[in-house]
Each structure stands twice: as structure tokens, then as C-alpha cells.
Write a protein that holds these residues in place. Structure first.
Motif, PDB file in Angstrom:
ATOM      1  N   PHE A  59       0.972  -1.358   0.010  1.00 25.23           N
ATOM      2  CA  PHE A  59       0.196  -0.117  -0.029  1.00 25.23           C
ATOM      3  C   PHE A  59       0.950   1.178   0.097  1.00 25.23           C
ATOM      4  O   PHE A  59       1.811   1.258   0.788  1.00 25.23           O
ATOM      5  N   TYR A  60       0.632   2.004  -1.026  1.00 25.26           N
ATOM      6  CA  TYR A  60       1.446   3.421  -1.074  1.00 25.26           C
ATOM      7  C   TYR A  60       0.436   4.610  -1.061  1.00 25.26           C
ATOM      8  O   TYR A  60      -0.599   4.429  -1.782  1.00 25.26           O
ATOM      9  N   LEU A  61       1.004   5.582  -0.396  1.00 24.83           N
ATOM     10  CA  LEU A  61       0.073   6.912  -0.642  1.00 24.83           C
ATOM     11  C   LEU A  61       0.863   7.666  -1.678  1.00 24.83           C
ATOM     12  O   LEU A  61       1.803   7.752  -1.852  1.00 24.83           O
ATOM     13  N   MET A  62       0.055   8.281  -2.755  1.00 26.97           N
ATOM     14  CA  MET A  62       0.467   8.894  -3.804  1.00 26.97           C
ATOM     15  C   MET A  62       0.323  10.447  -3.554  1.00 26.97           C
ATOM     16  O   MET A  62      -0.411  10.952  -2.887  1.00 26.97           O
ATOM     17  N   CYS A  63       1.357  11.309  -3.827  1.00 23.37           N
ATOM     18  CA  CYS A  63       1.482  12.806  -3.909  1.00 23.37           C
ATOM     19  C   CYS A  63       1.765  13.483  -4.932  1.00 23.37           C
ATOM     20  O   CYS A  63       2.357  12.920  -5.976  1.00 23.37           O
ATOM     21  N   ASP A  64       1.545  14.707  -5.328  1.00 27.04           N
ATOM     22  CA  ASP A  64       1.763  15.419  -6.345  1.00 27.04           C
ATOM     23  C   ASP A  64       3.100  15.987  -6.366  1.00 27.04           C
ATOM     24  O   ASP A  64       4.053  16.166  -7.560  1.00 27.04           O
ATOM     25  N   ASP A  65       3.610  16.213  -5.184  1.00 22.31           N
ATOM     26  CA  ASP A  65       5.001  16.829  -5.065  1.00 22.31           C
ATOM     27  C   ASP A  65       5.559  16.524  -3.747  1.00 22.31           C
ATOM     28  O   ASP A  65       5.220  16.834  -2.763  1.00 22.31           O
ATOM     29  N   GLU A  82      14.592  10.120   3.374  1.00 23.03           N
ATOM     30  CA  GLU A  82      14.879  10.635   2.169  1.00 23.03           C
ATOM     31  C   GLU A  82      14.392  10.063   0.864  1.00 23.03           C
ATOM     32  O   GLU A  82      14.282   8.591   0.979  1.00 23.03           O
ATOM     33  N   PRO A  83      13.883  10.900  -0.086  1.00 26.09           N
ATOM     34  CA  PRO A  83      13.251  10.323  -1.324  1.00 26.09           C
ATOM     35  C   PRO A  83      14.455   9.634  -2.090  1.00 26.09           C
ATOM     36  O   PRO A  83      15.414  10.130  -2.045  1.00 26.09           O
ATOM     37  N   VAL A  84      14.036   8.565  -2.678  1.00 26.97           N
ATOM     38  CA  VAL A  84      14.976   7.850  -3.880  1.00 26.97           C
ATOM     39  C   VAL A  84      14.231   7.841  -4.911  1.00 26.97           C
ATOM     40  O   VAL A  84      12.993   7.758  -5.343  1.00 26.97           O
ATOM     41  N   ASN A  85      15.009   8.365  -5.775  1.00 26.16           N
ATOM     42  CA  ASN A  85      14.499   8.131  -7.374  1.00 26.16           C
ATOM     43  C   ASN A  85      14.604   6.977  -7.847  1.00 26.16           C
ATOM     44  O   ASN A  85      15.446   6.353  -8.161  1.00 26.16           O
ATOM     45  N   LEU A  90       9.464   9.221  -7.351  1.00 23.90           N
ATOM     46  CA  LEU A  90      10.094   9.555  -6.263  1.00 23.90           C
ATOM     47  C   LEU A  90       9.504   8.933  -5.024  1.00 23.90           C
ATOM     48  O   LEU A  90       8.453   9.285  -4.562  1.00 23.90           O
ATOM     49  N   LEU A  91      10.342   8.033  -4.432  1.00 29.06           N
ATOM     50  CA  LEU A  91       9.780   7.224  -3.160  1.00 29.06           C
ATOM     51  C   LEU A  91      10.514   7.597  -1.965  1.00 29.06           C
ATOM     52  O   LEU A  91      11.823   7.811  -1.844  1.00 29.06           O
ATOM     53  N   ALA A  92       9.537   7.507  -1.035  1.00 28.23           N
ATOM     54  CA  ALA A  92       9.965   7.847   0.478  1.00 28.23           C
ATOM     55  C   ALA A  92       9.192   7.133   1.368  1.00 28.23           C
ATOM     56  O   ALA A  92       8.196   6.325   0.990  1.00 28.23           O
ATOM     57  N   SER A  93       9.271   7.153   2.938  1.00 29.09           N
ATOM     58  CA  SER A  93       8.251   6.802   3.522  1.00 29.09           C
ATOM     59  C   SER A  93       8.157   7.375   4.779  1.00 29.09           C
ATOM     60  O   SER A  93       9.151   8.109   5.348  1.00 29.09           O
ATOM     61  N   VAL A  94       7.024   7.393   5.322  1.00 25.57           N
ATOM     62  CA  VAL A  94       6.802   7.943   6.478  1.00 25.57           C
ATOM     63  C   VAL A  94       6.745   6.860   7.852  1.00 25.57           C
ATOM     64  O   VAL A  94       6.207   5.765   7.552  1.00 25.57           O
ATOM     65  N   THR A  95       7.042   7.075   8.856  1.00 21.77           N
ATOM     66  CA  THR A  95       7.264   6.360  10.029  1.00 21.77           C
ATOM     67  C   THR A  95       5.994   6.533  11.034  1.00 21.77           C
ATOM     68  O   THR A  95       5.787   7.617  11.404  1.00 21.77           O
ATOM     69  N   LEU A  96       5.161   5.513  10.884  1.00 19.82           N
ATOM     70  CA  LEU A  96       3.884   5.429  11.842  1.00 19.82           C
ATOM     71  C   LEU A  96       4.317   5.316  13.247  1.00 19.82           C
ATOM     72  O   LEU A  96       5.425   4.776  13.486  1.00 19.82           O
ATOM     73  N   PRO A  97       3.416   5.756  14.068  1.00 21.40           N
ATOM     74  CA  PRO A  97       3.821   5.750  15.619  1.00 21.40           C
ATOM     75  C   PRO A  97       4.050   4.037  16.084  1.00 21.40           C
ATOM     76  O   PRO A  97       4.791   4.041  16.879  1.00 21.40           O
ATOM     77  N   ILE A 104       5.496   6.379   0.592  1.00 22.86           N
ATOM     78  CA  ILE A 104       4.656   7.627  -0.184  1.00 22.86           C
ATOM     79  C   ILE A 104       5.624   7.800  -1.538  1.00 22.86           C
ATOM     80  O   ILE A 104       6.786   7.614  -1.450  1.00 22.86           O
ATOM     81  N   TYR A 105       4.726   8.281  -2.574  1.00 19.26           N
ATOM     82  CA  TYR A 105       5.650   8.477  -3.660  1.00 19.26           C
ATOM     83  C   TYR A 105       4.973   9.449  -4.371  1.00 19.26           C
ATOM     84  O   TYR A 105       3.617   9.586  -4.496  1.00 19.26           O
ATOM     85  N   GLN A 106       5.757  10.144  -5.453  1.00 15.38           N
ATOM     86  CA  GLN A 106       5.217  11.097  -6.535  1.00 15.38           C
ATOM     87  C   GLN A 106       5.397  10.209  -7.914  1.00 15.38           C
ATOM     88  O   GLN A 106       6.578  10.042  -8.076  1.00 15.38           O
ATOM     89  N   PRO A 107       4.228   9.842  -8.340  1.00 17.84           N
ATOM     90  CA  PRO A 107       4.650   9.036  -9.545  1.00 17.84           C
ATOM     91  C   PRO A 107       5.273   9.816 -10.812  1.00 17.84           C
ATOM     92  O   PRO A 107       4.981  10.926 -11.004  1.00 17.84           O
ATOM     93  N   LEU A 108       5.973   9.157 -11.495  1.00 19.51           N
ATOM     94  CA  LEU A 108       6.555   9.637 -12.914  1.00 19.51           C
ATOM     95  C   LEU A 108       6.143   8.944 -14.096  1.00 19.51           C
ATOM     96  O   LEU A 108       6.746   9.078 -15.164  1.00 19.51           O
TER      97      LEU A 108
END
Length: 117
Positions: A59-65, A82-85, A90-97, A104-108
Motif C-alpha cells: 500500500f502506497y500513498l501518492m502525492c503530486d509533490d 529521504e526520497p529515492v529516485n 520519487l519514493l520515500a516513507s513515513v514512520t507511523l507511531p 509515499i511516492y510522487q509518480p513519474l
């Protein structure tokens, strides 16, 4: 035929992760009873990728920027990698509690979530 999808995140600290999704990510939701929150997600899409290993789901959340999204999350005290290309975005991740990572990623690539029909 179908009108929605339902995603389940299994968590070692469900209560904290639910509060995070509600309060930090600001997803609207309903109480399905007994504090079991179900959140409205943004539009979604599904992809099927080949694998040499066992079948699995992600499961990924997508964002525009991703830069702007990371700045907003960091300003709210959220740990973000840090995002990885990647070739596809552009892929990163959020740490949940709970300590779990939420990608999370910005699709290309072309997206399908806003197609009609």
C-alpha cells in the motif's frame, strides 16, 4: 460492479496509528463501532506486478509533490525518509507511531486514478 476498495493496515499499535492517520494525515473517517476507525482515502488505483517470490500486497500513498509533502509532514513532527529516485517515481516513507513504514511516492508514470468509468 465495484464501488470502492477497502485497505487494511495491520499494526502493532493500532490506536496510535489510527490517531496519526486522523490527526496528522488528516483523513476523514467514521467509527465503525468500538473505536474502529475507517478512513476515507484519496482516489486509488491497483497494479499487478510479477514476482519471483511469494505473492504479497503493498500500500502506497501518492502525492503530486513529494518535496512539499515531506516538508508538511516534517513540520508536523513526522519522521520521513529521504526520497529515492526510482524509474517509476520519487519514493520515500513515513514512520507511523507503531514503527511501521508507510510508503509515499510522487509518480513519474501515467496514473489511472482519475480515469472516467
Amino acid at each position: 460492479m465495484f464501488n470502492a476498495s477497502h485497505v487494511i493496515l495491520y499494526s502493532a499499535d493500532a490506536e496510535a496509528d489510527r490517531a496519526f492517520i486522523r490527526d496528522v494525515l488528516q483523513f476523514a473517517g467514521v467509527d465503525a463501532g468500538g473505536g474502529w476507525l475507517i478512513f476515507k482515502l484519496p482516489p486509488s488505483e491497483i497494479a499487478v506486478h510479477p514476482t519471483d517470490g511469494p505473492s504479497k500486497h503493498e500500500f502506497y500513498l501518492m502525492c503530486d509533490d513529494i518535496g512539499k509533502t515531506m516538508a508538511q509532514l516534517t513540520a508536523n513532527g513526522v519522521t520521513v525518509s529521504e526520497p529515492v529516485n526510482q524509474r517509476w517515481g520519487l519514493l520515500a516513507s513515513v514512520t507511523l507511531p507503531s514503527g511501521a513504514d508507510l510508503p509515499i511516492y510522487q509518480p513519474l508514470h501515467p496514473t489511472a486514478f482519475d480515469l472516467e468509468g
